[in-house]
Design an enzyme around this catalytic site. Structure first.
Site, PDB file in Angstrom:
ATOM      1  N   LYS A 199      47.322 -22.591  36.673  1.00  0.00           N
ATOM      2  CA  LYS A 199      48.701 -22.973  36.359  1.00  0.00           C
ATOM      3  C   LYS A 199      48.808 -24.485  36.201  1.00  0.00           C
ATOM      4  O   LYS A 199      48.300 -25.240  37.019  1.00  0.00           O
ATOM      5  CB  LYS A 199      49.635 -22.474  37.460  1.00  0.00           C
ATOM      6  CG  LYS A 199      49.626 -20.951  37.609  1.00  0.00           C
ATOM      7  CD  LYS A 199      50.430 -20.466  38.789  1.00  0.00           C
ATOM      8  CE  LYS A 199      49.781 -20.822  40.106  1.00  0.00           C
ATOM      9  NZ  LYS A 199      50.414 -20.160  41.269  1.00  0.00           N
ATOM     10  N   THR A 237      62.416 -25.112  42.759  1.00  0.00           N
ATOM     11  CA  THR A 237      61.152 -24.505  42.354  1.00  0.00           C
ATOM     12  C   THR A 237      60.464 -23.772  43.500  1.00  0.00           C
ATOM     13  O   THR A 237      59.304 -23.374  43.375  1.00  0.00           O
ATOM     14  CB  THR A 237      60.213 -25.589  41.811  1.00  0.00           C
ATOM     15  OG1 THR A 237      60.027 -26.593  42.826  1.00  0.00           O
ATOM     16  CG2 THR A 237      60.778 -26.237  40.558  1.00  0.00           C
ATOM     17  N   GLY A 239      58.911 -21.137  45.582  1.00  0.00           N
ATOM     18  CA  GLY A 239      58.472 -19.773  45.331  1.00  0.00           C
ATOM     19  C   GLY A 239      57.980 -19.494  43.928  1.00  0.00           C
ATOM     20  O   GLY A 239      57.730 -18.335  43.590  1.00  0.00           O
ATOM     21  N   THR A 240      57.793 -20.526  43.106  1.00  0.00           N
ATOM     22  CA  THR A 240      57.363 -20.275  41.717  1.00  0.00           C
ATOM     23  C   THR A 240      55.996 -19.601  41.664  1.00  0.00           C
ATOM     24  O   THR A 240      55.787 -18.674  40.877  1.00  0.00           O
ATOM     25  CB  THR A 240      57.324 -21.577  40.908  1.00  0.00           C
ATOM     26  OG1 THR A 240      56.603 -22.578  41.636  1.00  0.00           O
ATOM     27  CG2 THR A 240      58.719 -22.091  40.622  1.00  0.00           C
ATOM     28  N   GLY A 241      55.055 -20.057  42.498  1.00  0.00           N
ATOM     29  CA  GLY A 241      53.721 -19.468  42.474  1.00  0.00           C
ATOM     30  C   GLY A 241      53.725 -18.023  42.927  1.00  0.00           C
ATOM     31  O   GLY A 241      53.089 -17.154  42.301  1.00  0.00           O
ATOM     32  N   CYS A 242      54.445 -17.728  44.000  1.00  0.00           N
ATOM     33  CA  CYS A 242      54.565 -16.346  44.478  1.00  0.00           C
ATOM     34  C   CYS A 242      55.192 -15.467  43.411  1.00  0.00           C
ATOM     35  O   CYS A 242      54.749 -14.328  43.164  1.00  0.00           O
ATOM     36  CB  CYS A 242      55.423 -16.287  45.734  1.00  0.00           C
ATOM     37  SG  CYS A 242      54.808 -17.244  47.130  1.00  0.00           S
TER      38      CYS A 242
END
Length: 310
Positions: A199, A237, A239-242
């Site tokens: 990412k 932002t 929690g974007t990865g989860c």
């Protein structure tokens, strides 16, 4: 280590699912009391995208939009018990692995997945190598990094690190540009992952560009495709990865391949980011001083009919 799966109940009759049944998606992750990340974000994402969510807890956090103040791992034998009991009863279509907290928990997850993969219906597995929260707080014990790299990553169909996490997995410096990010995505395949999504949110390009590596992708580009989305201007932002990894997991069973599933997941995350400023979750308490946190993305933006308090 022996099997972690209990024996079926004697005389139990198997049930079949009707056509069009929701994807049954499992998150193996830690808890975020603020609801923006961890199992809470994963379950919201599964539901928003039409899936049925199950959850196995690996750790408790004391956490808000401003940071993490404490992490308490769930004992590894309890993680094993959760997974074994669930898998003996529920046919899971897809698995997302998030925070593993420590080495013993990571080993317990790997053992359960090996047992499950030996069965007749192996699920898709997405590994989000959660190491550090958006706030900068560490969520994975350093001694667990080796287990994650050597045991969990080879069991994964897709691994979804951000740039710092990819660097830790590869033992190198974080990518400084898109070309280096693409190279690191390729390198992760050498560690055993079937597909790797690096990412690019930490880069400063006008668009948020992620690089997906894997067999059959990117004709003429070394099996890597660049997936771009508009960069949304928001501080919310958390929690974007989860959210992205759980979206990839729940969407893969209904898409023909990882590239269309990841593209659809990125579209969902972009929508959740665009609607994030509609939520006022962090900074609403009584703590002194200006709000300094990162609010959550809006997982339910597409179906938001939010009841307002009277």
């Amino acid at each position: 280590m022996g099997s972690v799966l209990p024996e079926p109940l004697p005389g139990a009759a198997a049930r079949t699912r009707p056509a069009g049944h929701p994807v049954v998606a499992l998150t193996i992750a830690g808890s975020d009391p603020s609801g923006g990340a961890g199992i809470q974000a994963d379950l919201k994402t599964f539901a928003a995208l039409g899936g049925y969510g199950c959850a196995v807890l690996t750790g408790l956090t004391a956490q808000s939009t401003t940071g993490v103040t404490r992490v308490l791992p769930v004992p590894a034998d309890m993680v094993t018990a959760q997974l074994g009991t669930l898998f003996a009863d529920v046919a899971v279509d897809t698995v997302k692995i998030g925070m593993t907290t420590d080495a013993e928990v990571a080993r317990a997850i790997a053992a359960a997945l090996r047992d499950l993969r030996a069965g007749a219906r192996p699920p898709f597995v997405v590994l989000d190598p959660v190491m550090v929260a958006t706030s900068g707080d560490r969520l994975l014990a350093r001694e667990a990094e080796t287990v994650l790299r050597e045991e969990l990553l080879p069991l994964s169909d897709l691994v979804t690190p951000n740039l710092p996490e990819a660097a830790v997995l590869l033992g190198t410096d974080p990518a400084r540009d898109a070309a280096e990010a693409a190279d690191q995505a390729r390198a992760l395949l050498g560690l055993g992952a079937r597909f790797a999504l690096v990412k690019g949110g930490h880069l400063t390009s006008a668009e948020a560009v992620d690089h997906l590596a894997g067999p059959g992708l990117g004709a003429g580009a070394g099996d890597v495709v660049a997936l771009a989305a508009p960069r949304v201007a928001t501080r919310n932002t958390h929690g974007t990865g989860c959210t992205l990894s759980s979206a990839c997991a729940v969407l893969r069973p209904v898409h023909d391949g990882w590239e269309p599933a990841v593209r659809a997941a990125k579209d969902y995350l972009t929508g959740a980011l665009r609607a994030a400023d509609d939520l006022v979750v962090g900074g609403t308490g009584t703590a002194a001083g200006p709000w300094r946190g990162h609010g959550p993305v809006h997982h339910g933006f597409a179906t938001a009919l939010s009841p307002t308090p009277s």
